[in-house]
Design a protein around this motif. Structure first.
Motif, PDB file in Angstrom:
ATOM      1  N   ALA A  78      -0.303 -19.178   1.049  1.00 39.43           N
ATOM      2  CA  ALA A  78       0.122 -20.562   1.292  1.00 39.43           C
ATOM      3  C   ALA A  78       0.528 -20.687   2.758  1.00 39.43           C
ATOM      4  N   TRP A  79       0.008 -21.718   3.414  1.00 38.33           N
ATOM      5  CA  TRP A  79       0.206 -21.878   4.862  1.00 38.33           C
ATOM      6  C   TRP A  79       1.130 -23.045   5.192  1.00 38.33           C
ATOM      7  N   VAL A  80       2.083 -22.775   6.074  1.00 39.48           N
ATOM      8  CA  VAL A  80       2.897 -23.845   6.660  1.00 39.48           C
ATOM      9  C   VAL A  80       2.209 -24.277   7.943  1.00 39.48           C
ATOM     10  N   THR A  81       1.835 -25.545   8.017  1.00 39.36           N
ATOM     11  CA  THR A  81       1.092 -26.039   9.187  1.00 39.36           C
ATOM     12  C   THR A  81       1.861 -27.106   9.965  1.00 39.36           C
ATOM     13  N   HIS A  82       2.826 -27.760   9.313  1.00 41.19           N
ATOM     14  CA  HIS A  82       3.528 -28.883   9.941  1.00 41.19           C
ATOM     15  C   HIS A  82       5.039 -28.745   9.770  1.00 41.19           C
ATOM     16  N   VAL A  83       5.772 -29.306  10.739  1.00 44.02           N
ATOM     17  CA  VAL A  83       7.214 -29.497  10.574  1.00 44.02           C
ATOM     18  C   VAL A  83       7.498 -30.962  10.824  1.00 44.02           C
ATOM     19  N   GLY A  84       8.186 -31.595   9.899  1.00 41.00           N
ATOM     20  CA  GLY A  84       8.372 -33.036  10.006  1.00 41.00           C
ATOM     21  C   GLY A  84       6.994 -33.677  10.081  1.00 41.00           C
ATOM     22  N   ASN A  85       6.750 -34.459  11.111  1.00 36.23           N
ATOM     23  CA  ASN A  85       5.421 -35.069  11.262  1.00 36.23           C
ATOM     24  C   ASN A  85       4.571 -34.373  12.319  1.00 36.23           C
ATOM     25  N   THR A  86       5.043 -33.214  12.760  1.00 33.52           N
ATOM     26  CA  THR A  86       4.389 -32.549  13.882  1.00 33.52           C
ATOM     27  C   THR A  86       3.594 -31.331  13.435  1.00 33.52           C
ATOM     28  N   LYS A  87       2.381 -31.227  13.935  1.00 33.09           N
ATOM     29  CA  LYS A  87       1.572 -30.052  13.640  1.00 33.09           C
ATOM     30  C   LYS A  87       2.069 -28.887  14.490  1.00 33.09           C
ATOM     31  N   LEU A  88       2.218 -27.718  13.871  1.00 36.30           N
ATOM     32  CA  LEU A  88       2.691 -26.533  14.594  1.00 36.30           C
ATOM     33  C   LEU A  88       1.564 -25.957  15.444  1.00 36.30           C
ATOM     34  N   PRO A  89       1.887 -25.392  16.612  1.00 36.66           N
ATOM     35  CA  PRO A  89       0.848 -24.794  17.448  1.00 36.66           C
ATOM     36  C   PRO A  89       0.145 -23.618  16.741  1.00 36.66           C
ATOM     37  N   GLN A  90       0.882 -22.877  15.887  1.00 30.92           N
ATOM     38  CA  GLN A  90       0.224 -21.838  15.084  1.00 30.92           C
ATOM     39  C   GLN A  90       0.737 -21.954  13.659  1.00 30.92           C
ATOM     40  N   LYS A  91      -0.115 -21.630  12.694  1.00 27.25           N
ATOM     41  CA  LYS A  91       0.344 -21.745  11.320  1.00 27.25           C
ATOM     42  C   LYS A  91       1.011 -20.458  10.858  1.00 27.25           C
ATOM     43  N   PHE A  92       1.887 -20.609   9.867  1.00 25.84           N
ATOM     44  CA  PHE A  92       2.628 -19.475   9.317  1.00 25.84           C
ATOM     45  C   PHE A  92       2.265 -19.278   7.850  1.00 25.84           C
ATOM     46  N   ALA A  93       2.095 -18.024   7.446  1.00 23.14           N
ATOM     47  CA  ALA A  93       1.909 -17.695   6.035  1.00 23.14           C
ATOM     48  C   ALA A  93       3.278 -17.558   5.372  1.00 23.14           C
ATOM     49  N   LEU A  94       3.406 -18.027   4.124  1.00 21.99           N
ATOM     50  CA  LEU A  94       4.559 -17.631   3.329  1.00 21.99           C
ATOM     51  C   LEU A  94       4.268 -16.209   2.860  1.00 21.99           C
TER      52      LEU A  94
END
Lengths: 476, 476
Positions: free
Chosen positions: B89-105
């Motif tokens: 499962a990937w975290v791609t956004h915080v709030g309404n902002t796309k993250l520069p790199q995605k994070f795996a849980l």
């Protein structure tokens, strides 16, 4: 290498002690999400054990709810959603596939828990319902992160209760205050309890009670909160019960929590320029035993240290006999002082001959010869004394930070110089609160909970009638 | 309402007992991520306490590492990345902002932990390094989810060690096996230890040891694994040390884990058609006290039950005196049998008069009168007996599932009917393993670890030379 003094250079002292005492390591690729190192982890475990006993005594049960929360759940309570949205981390994909709906990593668990409460609560016989969850929380704070003080991932306890009436929920708020008081007392902390102003309450709450403890730099740290949620969540989550009068009603709810922030508070307020000073009940290692070896007369000393360790472990203490040969006793003294181990026992040739040990307290750094036969009583007695000493010192630190200001200019002066917790009069207008925040880097903490105080002058900002006595500080 | 028999209708029995005994509630909005209810949570806590003692004895330290792992970390070890990518499962956004790199849980923590190990390990004196982490894990399995058996979010313990040589790491693998054996024995489980075939080892491992326990339906459940990682992770994460010979070398590593799956195993193998049967050491409630009230002669009974509770709590047992008036004693018997409480003590008018209690064992359902003065000894004795009884029953259940097959046809026949753990000869060709999987819904578990077995015939699939004795079962 000695540390800085926590009172003169808190920031530097704090960062260094976290690393050197094995509390937190920040060298991760995820800013604000750090490694909780063995000593930090064990302090948190000790806090959990203390709280779990209290929870059991007061009818709370532990359970664990899902980390991922559907977006739609967060949206149901609009103030709640708006409060948390800027710092929510979203899961949008699995593998290479986009999910049909995105999930939030829990910034708090009201919504997912109350979805379950709606399924568990049917009648007044199901109330009160009191669950607690120990879990990791993600709040992608975009401000400056600081280990334990302001983390993007941290641990917490969140208790959530449901009740038949507003008044019963209010009583539960009081019970939570008692539980936290017993914890904070056991941790030898000194703190103030506030009702937060409306503009700063929890997103979705009727009112918020918060516990603020000072740090050595004159800022305050919120070490816990309790919220009366009214039925603001019960309505959107449809948490209803059949009351004794035959009517179906919405429940009234509360939630309250403490987090790993608490560790920051303990470390900072008790520590000194030798490192940490940990309250004996919560110290990962309570007693360290150090052999004092002189080449000619070392016979039997290591064995005596080992025996003493076994004896004290038998008594239930967390003990480490540091028999490592590659370090000098002086190095060991510094190391264990850095770690905040409450009591050091030294055994050298003369102690061995006299059947005694030299005991050194971490808090006062006092040393005392103790006969082996009296050691059990001595330790239990000195641990009590240390707890009292640390609490008194914390009380004194809090008292020394209390200030008064009648005007914004006076407040500015205080915040520019030595900071502190400033008592003042406030008109309760949010515009004045905003001005305090914008112009002084401090903010209104609220009014004292359980203490009736009458304003003795006009609002410090606008000069209109002072309606409440408010407290102001710079906080994390 | 009685339950189904776990042996004849496992699936229905399992779902029902999870809910009725307050182990798991699946009515969440997040399929495969459920609520771990109070009893399930407490069993896990008891397992943690047991393991933490073992970890301490064997020099492991607990710490906590970040949940979020940068994509680039997972990618560094290619087999590892490919193994986990479909269920990350990937975290791609915080709030309404796309993250520069995605994070795996985290689907597991090798990569984030070894990034830290590279910073902690410098010389041979830093080795071995042994850390354990208790945490939540996310694996967004796209197959059918089953509570505790196959969850998308679950709890686990992952221990990760670093050593100077391949051989020392191999010895650590053995230590992990001993630790797990002591845990599984304490849980009264019966299981087999396999070396997994190469095509089924952990993504990034040299070899994988796995512990498989049977379920009442003849399937097996992997209740733990240990991996020798060689230096497959040390190289991409640059975990090096200065050896005694002055050379800088990569460390050798192991990792091993158990998870909340273990709870599924305990519940399933020990349970019966009355509900759970919990091993006394791990039962959230070990003893329930039930008053037997007849209207005319009830005097003093409730008080006696309360006194007995206090007495047994004092002795260190987890006890509940069920004094609720709205339930009959018959209802209470069923309820606590469902919850698997090992021992029930009844006090009625005659028991009160005789200064005795009626003790009912949950495992054998046998009842016995016990004099109050002998109760302490009786309980400690009966708990030992129950542990022995449950272990013997689990051993018998495992033995009854052992089968032999010389051909794929024989294997199919077994898997079609009563299932089991099938011993056979295998040529070690992955194509034959694939054929087993495709045609029988079972798979090759591997070869017995620590047991030398010589093939006595050709490969069950292709008929070529049998190179190893392999075991085959249908697993979760």
């Amino acid at each position: 290498m000695p540390l800085d003094n926590p009172r003169s250079n808190f920031s530097k002292w704090y960062d260094e002690v976290l690393l050197r005492a094995s509390i937190v390591d920040v060298r991760t690729p995820t800013k604000g999400a750090n490694v909780l190192m063995p000593n930090g982890y064990e302090i948190w475990e000790a806090i959990k054990n203390f709280m779990n006993k209290k929870f059991k005594e007061t009818g709370h049960k532990n359970a664990y709810f899902p980390l991922l929360i559907p977006e739609e759940f967060l949206q149901r309570e609009s103030a709640h959603f708006e409060g948390f949205i800027p710092e929510v981390a979203w899961v949008t994909h699995v593998g290479n596939t986009k999910l049909p709906q995105k999930f939030a990593l829990r910034p708090t668990s009201e919504t997912i828990m109350y979805h379950m409460y709606a399924q568990w609560i049917h009648s007044h016989a199901d109330l009160p319902l009191k669950y607690n969850q120990w879990c990791n929380i993600i709040r992608w704070d975009t401000k400056e992160t600081r280990p334990l003080l302001r983390d993007r991932e941290f641990f917490w306890s969140e208790a959530h209760t449901a009740h038949s009436t507003y008044e019963e929920a209010a009583k539960q708020v009081e019970q939570s205050m008692e539980i936290y008081q017993s914890l904070f007392d056991a941790l030898c902390l000194s703190y103030l309890t506030f009702q937060r102003p409306d503009h700063d309450k929890f997103a979705g709450a009727e009112y918020t009670i918060a516990y603020d403890a000072p740090l050595p730099n004159g800022k305050v740290l919120q070490i816990g909160t309790t919220h009366h949620l009214g039925n603001n969540f019960a309505k959107p989550f449809d948490v209803k019960f059949l009351d004794t009068d035959g009517e179906t009603k919405f429940v009234f709810q509360t939630s309250y929590g403490i987090s790993t922030r608490l560790i920051a508070s303990i470390l900072s307020i008790h520590g000194d320029d030798q490192g940490l000073i940990l309250p004996p009940k919560f110290a990962p290692t309570q007693i360290v035993i150090v052999p004092i070896i002189f080449k000619k007369k070392s016979e039997g000393i290591l064995e005596a240290c080992q025996e003493l360790e076994d004896e004290l472990v038998e008594l239930g203490y967390r003990v480490f006999a540091d028999l490592r040969e590659q370090y000098t006793s002086g190095w060991k003294f510094s190391e264990w002082e850095m770690h905040g181990v409450p009591l050091r026992l030294e055994i050298g040739p003369r102690d061995l001959k006299n059947n005694s040990v030299l005991a050194a307290r971490r808090d006062t750094l006092e040393k005392e010869n103790v006969a082996r036969g009296e050691l059990g009583d001595f330790i239990s007695d000195v641990f009590d004394k240390m707890a009292i000493y640390l609490k008194k010192r914390a009380d004194a630190a809090l008292a020394s930070l209390m200030r008064n200001a009648r005007t914004l200019a006076e407040l500015k002066e205080i915040m520019r110089n030595n900071r502190g917790i400033v008592k003042s009069n406030w008109c309760e207008d949010v515009e004045c609160a905003k001005k305090v925040k914008d112009e002084t880097s401090s903010s209104i903490l609220g009014t004292r909970q359980g203490v009736i105080e009458t304003p003795d002058g006009p609002c410090l900002v606008c000069g209109n009638e002072g309606k409440v006595v408010a407290y102001i500080a710079s906080s994390y």
